[in-house]
Structure formats: C-alpha cells, structure tokens
Design a protein around this motif. Structure first.
Motif, PDB file in Angstrom:
ATOM      1  N   LEU A  66      -6.151  -4.328   1.148  1.00 29.17           N
ATOM      2  CA  LEU A  66      -5.637  -3.161   0.326  1.00 29.17           C
ATOM      3  C   LEU A  66      -6.490  -3.178  -0.941  1.00 29.17           C
ATOM      4  O   LEU A  66      -6.616  -4.266  -1.851  1.00 29.17           O
ATOM      5  CB  LEU A  66      -4.274  -3.446  -0.118  1.00 29.17           C
ATOM      6  CG  LEU A  66      -3.596  -2.340  -1.141  1.00 29.17           C
ATOM      7  CD1 LEU A  66      -3.807  -0.922  -0.586  1.00 29.17           C
ATOM      8  CD2 LEU A  66      -2.306  -2.788  -1.590  1.00 29.17           C
ATOM      9  N   GLU A  68      -7.286  -1.806  -4.979  1.00 32.85           N
ATOM     10  CA  GLU A  68      -6.626  -1.275  -5.670  1.00 32.85           C
ATOM     11  C   GLU A  68      -7.281  -1.300  -7.153  1.00 32.85           C
ATOM     12  O   GLU A  68      -7.766  -2.240  -7.345  1.00 32.85           O
ATOM     13  CB  GLU A  68      -5.076  -1.843  -5.933  1.00 32.85           C
ATOM     14  CG  GLU A  68      -5.205  -3.206  -6.062  1.00 32.85           C
ATOM     15  CD  GLU A  68      -3.438  -3.624  -5.742  1.00 32.85           C
ATOM     16  OE1 GLU A  68      -3.008  -4.568  -6.701  1.00 32.85           O
ATOM     17  OE2 GLU A  68      -2.953  -3.493  -4.670  1.00 32.85           O
ATOM     18  N   PRO A  74      -3.661   2.742  -5.946  1.00 41.59           N
ATOM     19  CA  PRO A  74      -4.360   2.467  -4.953  1.00 41.59           C
ATOM     20  C   PRO A  74      -5.701   3.024  -4.533  1.00 41.59           C
ATOM     21  O   PRO A  74      -5.872   4.349  -4.785  1.00 41.59           O
ATOM     22  CB  PRO A  74      -3.396   2.931  -3.801  1.00 41.59           C
ATOM     23  CG  PRO A  74      -2.830   4.103  -4.403  1.00 41.59           C
ATOM     24  CD  PRO A  74      -2.382   3.742  -5.752  1.00 41.59           C
ATOM     25  N   LEU A  93       2.354   1.691  -3.456  1.00 38.62           N
ATOM     26  CA  LEU A  93       1.518   2.116  -4.597  1.00 38.62           C
ATOM     27  C   LEU A  93       1.033   3.813  -4.258  1.00 38.62           C
ATOM     28  O   LEU A  93       1.186   4.264  -5.132  1.00 38.62           O
ATOM     29  CB  LEU A  93       0.140   1.327  -4.566  1.00 38.62           C
ATOM     30  CG  LEU A  93       0.301  -0.160  -4.990  1.00 38.62           C
ATOM     31  CD1 LEU A  93      -0.919  -0.731  -4.952  1.00 38.62           C
ATOM     32  CD2 LEU A  93       0.890  -0.253  -6.274  1.00 38.62           C
ATOM     33  N   GLN A  94       1.132   3.897  -2.963  1.00 30.63           N
ATOM     34  CA  GLN A  94       0.831   5.508  -2.723  1.00 30.63           C
ATOM     35  C   GLN A  94       2.038   6.276  -3.269  1.00 30.63           C
ATOM     36  O   GLN A  94       1.877   7.399  -3.860  1.00 30.63           O
ATOM     37  CB  GLN A  94       0.793   5.715  -1.373  1.00 30.63           C
ATOM     38  CG  GLN A  94      -0.449   5.259  -0.591  1.00 30.63           C
ATOM     39  CD  GLN A  94      -1.788   6.036  -1.090  1.00 30.63           C
ATOM     40  OE1 GLN A  94      -1.594   7.134  -1.580  1.00 30.63           O
ATOM     41  NE2 GLN A  94      -2.755   5.603  -0.758  1.00 30.63           N
ATOM     42  N   GLY A 138       0.989  -1.196  -0.012  1.00 25.29           N
ATOM     43  CA  GLY A 138       0.049   0.113  -0.095  1.00 25.29           C
ATOM     44  C   GLY A 138       0.834   1.240  -0.065  1.00 25.29           C
ATOM     45  O   GLY A 138       0.470   2.335  -0.802  1.00 25.29           O
ATOM     46  N   ALA A 158      -7.135   1.479   1.756  1.00 26.84           N
ATOM     47  CA  ALA A 158      -6.257   0.302   2.680  1.00 26.84           C
ATOM     48  C   ALA A 158      -6.776   0.358   4.185  1.00 26.84           C
ATOM     49  O   ALA A 158      -7.648   1.545   4.615  1.00 26.84           O
ATOM     50  CB  ALA A 158      -4.932   0.555   2.922  1.00 26.84           C
TER      51      ALA A 158
END
Length: 562
Positions: A328, A330, A316, A300-301, A297, A319
């Motif tokens: 999570l 996505e 994302p 991806l942020q 997470g 979460a």
C-alpha cells in the motif's frame, strides 16, 4: 425491494483472533530482502548459519532454503531449530555438494564468515546463480574481490544497526535518505533512544554527530538489467505503475523495524529532485497479514472522499500484491510524534484537536441501527470473552445484563466509521498543530460509537500518569478513568460533547464503555501467552470497573453528567 439489514462490527465479528497469534518477538527478519528486485525465490542458499529471525524471513521468501554450515555442532543446533519451527523447506549440509549441482540458485546469502574463511565456497556458490539470481554479501566488496565475476555487477546498501538483524537498508550513495531514516527514528537499535529524540528535535546537529554513517555496508551481486542498482526495487515500481504512479528516478529506503510480525515493513519514497521523502509503501511480512493492510487501503480510499480527512490522514497512492504480500503506497504527513507535541495537561491543544476530529468523523459517518442489533453484536463479543478469560459467573452476569439493557433501548444507536486503533502512538501533530491519524489497518466501516474516543483518551490518560511515576498501566488508567483528576473532568466533557453531537443515547454509554474494553481484551489476547491472559491490562480494567461501579468518573460518564 427491502432495505439491507444493518451491520455492526462486521469486520471484527467476521474474524475470531486466537490467543498468542501475534506475540512480541515473533517478527521475521532479513529486512534487507525488501531492497531486492523481488521478494520470491525458488531456491535460496545460505553460506553460514543465519540468525533465527533471518531464517524465518528467508523461509517465507523461498520455495526451498539450503544452509551450508561447516561446523557439526552448528548443524545440530540448526536441525533442532528447524524442527521446532516447523520449517519443512529447510535443508543443510557441510559443503556445497549438498544442493544439486545441476540446479542454479535464485538467491545466495553469504555470512560474514563467507567473506573470510569461506570465501572460496562463496565464490563457487555465487558462480551457480541463475541468470536473474542475486547474492547478498554483508560486506563492502568490489568486483576485484573475486565474488562478483562472469558479467555480474555490484550495488552497495547502507544497513543499520551496526550488527544483528537489519532494520534499515538504503542505497549507500543516497545520504539524504539515510539521514531521513535516522531523523524518523527508523534506523534500529544502533541509535540510542535519547539520540533518536535529539535527531527529531535538532536533526542537523544530531545527524552530524552520527556522521551519517551509523551502521554497515552490504553488497548485492547480480545484473544491473535485473534491478541491481539505485532504482526503486522492481516489485514496488510494478505495483505503483499499475496504480498510475511512475517511480522512475525516485529515491527510496527500507525500514523494517518492529517487534510483532503484523508490523509492516516500510519503504520511504522521495520524488526526483526533492529533499524529503513524501510517500511510504507499507509491505506485509507474510500473506497471513495481508487482509489488515488491504483493509487500510479501503479505509483511506473512503476517507479520501471526505473533506474533513484532508491533511488529517494519509492519501492513498496505489495498492497491490507481490509474492503473496500486500503493498500500500500512501502519502507521508510531516509532523512530530504526538507524544513529543503533547503538553499532558487537561487543556492540551493536541488532545482537544484529536478528540474534536474523532467526533467530527463520527458525526459525518453516523448510521442509526436498532439497539437490538448493537446489543446482539456486544453479546457475540461477550461469548468470545467468556471462552478466552473464563470470568466468574458474577462478572459474566454483570456484563451480560448491561449489554442486554442496551439491546432493549427504544432509540436507535449510530454506528460510525471507526479508526480502530487511535492510540497516541499512531498519531502525529503537524506543523499547523493538527492531530493526524495514521495506521488505519483496524478500521471498521460500521464501528461502535465512542470506542475510538475512549481508546484515544485512555492512551492519553495512561501516558499522563506514567509521566508522573505511575508504572502499572491499570493504576495509570484508573487514576483518570475511575478515581478523578483535572484530566478526568476534561475527559467527561469530551465524552459528553461526543454523545450530544453524534446522537448516542445516554442510557447506552455505560454498556458501550464496557463493550469497548471487552473488544480490546480480545485483541490484546492475540499478543499474549495463554497462561498470562489474566494479566492483560483490559481484562483487569473491566474487573476493576465491575468492582467499583460507583467510581466517581465512571458514574459521571454513565450518567451523562459533565
């Protein structure tokens, strides 16, 4: 104010994986649990003997698990299994007089026998469900069966495969999601591998052949007000809502495939009025694996803020946590598995594009650190390698000399943002021919340069060799990474281009190559039994490289010759 000290491999060095902690076949079952409104129950009762993997999944979900088994030999087998597995929360009895008659149940799990010869027992136990309790019945029943009564309602789930551990669960009325589960190869062993490939290549024809009905139907019994019905399960809706996404009206389906307990359960999401799923929720099977998904997470942020990551990695959505597990959400990227799109030639567009993007990512995230700092990190990995593999003194000295030489370099060496596991099995090729990188759980914010690229190239090289009949993975890798081939020439070019663009000192290349495989050998050990550590593919690769330091491809890579 002094500048912060540079870090290298902070995540990997902060966790020392043990041998055999993630063995194949250790996955917990009861995949249908993830289709329920919640994943945590105080008191679970099973009518009939659950399969070992199912029992493991129930133990994780319940404060206590009581199994009602009529057969005395079956109870003895259960007792031995519970003792060997260390399931202290599991009890058993021959009838429903074992559990306290005054305490209601949160979850009742009925076996196939419970629908037949033990139907009376099943009715009595289901009658003791607490107000928000749920019963899971592996059969297509209705209210007239006598199992659902006293204000309880039913909801149907389509499960795959046709027998054994559940690998997918979808609301039975959602034919579109059922087809999606099949098309993506997530239905489990009921789908023959050849048919699964046909599904992806010609989905309409293959799904028609299946009739959309591969599998079986189970029934949930509970109250509609408590989440029994077609809506996205409540625990997922709540986490999504906290992240700003309303899942009202969305379609969903659970896929619980995998052979390792670290593999996540997936819940596919389809927006209202959409034809295809556009999102997925990853859910950990146990609290012990939560950190990996939380790491994805964060990765991806960070990637979401980088223009080069657009359409290359999942976006994302949300979460959170539920019942000690990480969730999570996505985006899903539509595409073909890399292994189906690849041409397995040196000029493969998918190979070229994937290598170029990994290089672009390294260029965009490079942070120079002193060579001594990187050398110290490699030294720490070598200490762990020594503890695990007990290498011969000559082997250990050869590795130590290479890492020490890297640490003495005058030029800094860049750390890079690292995917951590870019094997071709974690890649897609989208409709525009772009290589897409999934599964960022092993990401390193301060990873080592070249490691992602080397692992990607090695996985491609092994797959190429195996397609031509080389069965041993070490021989398959050595053919292109040591001996020499047309693909070897391309690998040397790709590595040299990376070195030049990212700014990796040529004198560091050889140590980085060895360090990459040392790191991989430590990760591989978590999937192996202690007595088989010497059979690991990465420790064997290291030893073959040390035995052949002048191997043509290795020499060209180390010398920076194209």
């Amino acid at each position: 104010m002094s500048a912060p000290m540079p870090t290298v491999l902070r995540r990997s060095l902060g966790s020392d994986l043990g041998v055999g902690v993630n063995r194949r076949g250790s996955v917990s079952g009861a995949g249908w649990l993830y289709a329920l409104p919640r994943l945590e129950f105080d008191r679970i009762v099973c009518i009939g003997m659950p399969a070992p993997a199912t029992l493991a999944g129930l133990v994780r979900a319940g404060g206590s698990v009581h199994v009602i088994v009529r057969s005395a030999p079956a109870r003895e087998r259960l007792a031995r299994h519970v003792l060997n597995a260390g399931f202290e929360s599991v009890t058993w009895s021959a009838d429903d007089d074992g559990p306290s008659a005054s305490d209601p149940f949160d979850l009742v799990v009925v076996s196939e026998a419970g629908v037949g010869r033990d139907a009376g027992l099943a009715r009595r136990v289901i009658g003791r469900l607490q107000r928000d309790g749920i019963a899971f019945v592996p059969s297509d029943i209705d209210a007239g069966s006598g199992l659902a009564r006293d204000g309880l309602t039913t909801a149907r789930l389509a499960l795959t495969p046709g027998r054994g551990e559940v690998r997918s669960a979808v609301p039975a009325e959602d034919d579109a999601m059922r087809r999606t589960i099949v098309r993506l190869g997530l239905a489990g062993s009921a789908i023959h591998p050849r048919l699964a490939r046909a599904v992806r290549r010609r989905p309409a024809a293959a799904i028609a052949r299946l009739g959309g009905r591969s599998g079986r139907v189970a029934t949930l019994i509970g109250r509609a007000a408590d989440g029994i019905g077609p809506a996205v399960p409540a625990y997922v809706r709540e986490v999504a809502a906290a992240g700003g996404l309303d899942l009202a009206g969305w379609g969903w389906g659970v896929a619980a495939r995998g052979e390792y307990d670290t593999q996540k359960v997936l819940m596919l999401l389809r927006a209202p009025d959409a034809e295809q799923a556009s999102g997925v929720v990853k859910i950990t099977r146990a609290e012990a694996h939560r950190a990996r998904l939380e790491n994805e997470g964060r990765a991806l942020q960070r990637l979401a803020r980088m223009p080069l990551a657009s359409a290359r990695v999942p976006a994302p959505w949300f979460a959170g946590q539920h019942a000690g597990r990480a969730l999570l959400g996505e985006s899903m990227i539509d595409g073909r598995p890399f292994t189906e799109a690849a041409t397995w030639r040196p000029d493969d567009p998918a190979l070229t594009d994937g290598a170029r993007w990994l290089t672009d990512l390294a260029v965009a995230t490079a942070v120079p650190v002193p060579a001594a700092t990187m050398g110290a990190a490699l030294g720490t990995l070598l200490e762990r390698y020594e503890r695990l593999h007990r290498p011969a003194s000559a082997e250990l000295d050869a590795l130590r000399d290479r890492f020490a030489a890297l640490g003495r370099l005058a030029d800094p060496i860049p750390t890079v943002f690292q995917h951590g596991d870019p094997g071709i099995w974690n890649l897609l090729v989208d409709h525009d021919g772009r290589t897409v990188f999934l599964d960022w759980e092993a990401a390193e914010a301060d990873g080592l340069p070249l490691w992602d690229l080397l692992y990607f190239l090695r996985s491609y090289a092994v797959a190429t060799s195996r397609r031509s009949g080389v069965r041993d993975r070490l021989d398959a890798a050595a053919r292109h990474l040591l001996d020499g081939s047309a693909l070897s020439d391309r690998i040397v070019e790709i590595v040299a281009a990376y070195r030049d663009r990212v700014g990796v000192p040529g004198a560091a290349i050889e140590a980085l190559i060895y360090g990459c495989w040392v790191h991989r050998s430590l990760k591989e050990a978590s999937r192996m039994a202690p007595e088989r550590l010497a059979e690991g593919q990465f420790v064997r690769l290291i030893r073959r490289m040390l035995a052949r330091p002048d191997a043509p491809v290795l020499a060209r890579l180390a010398a920076g010759r194209r």
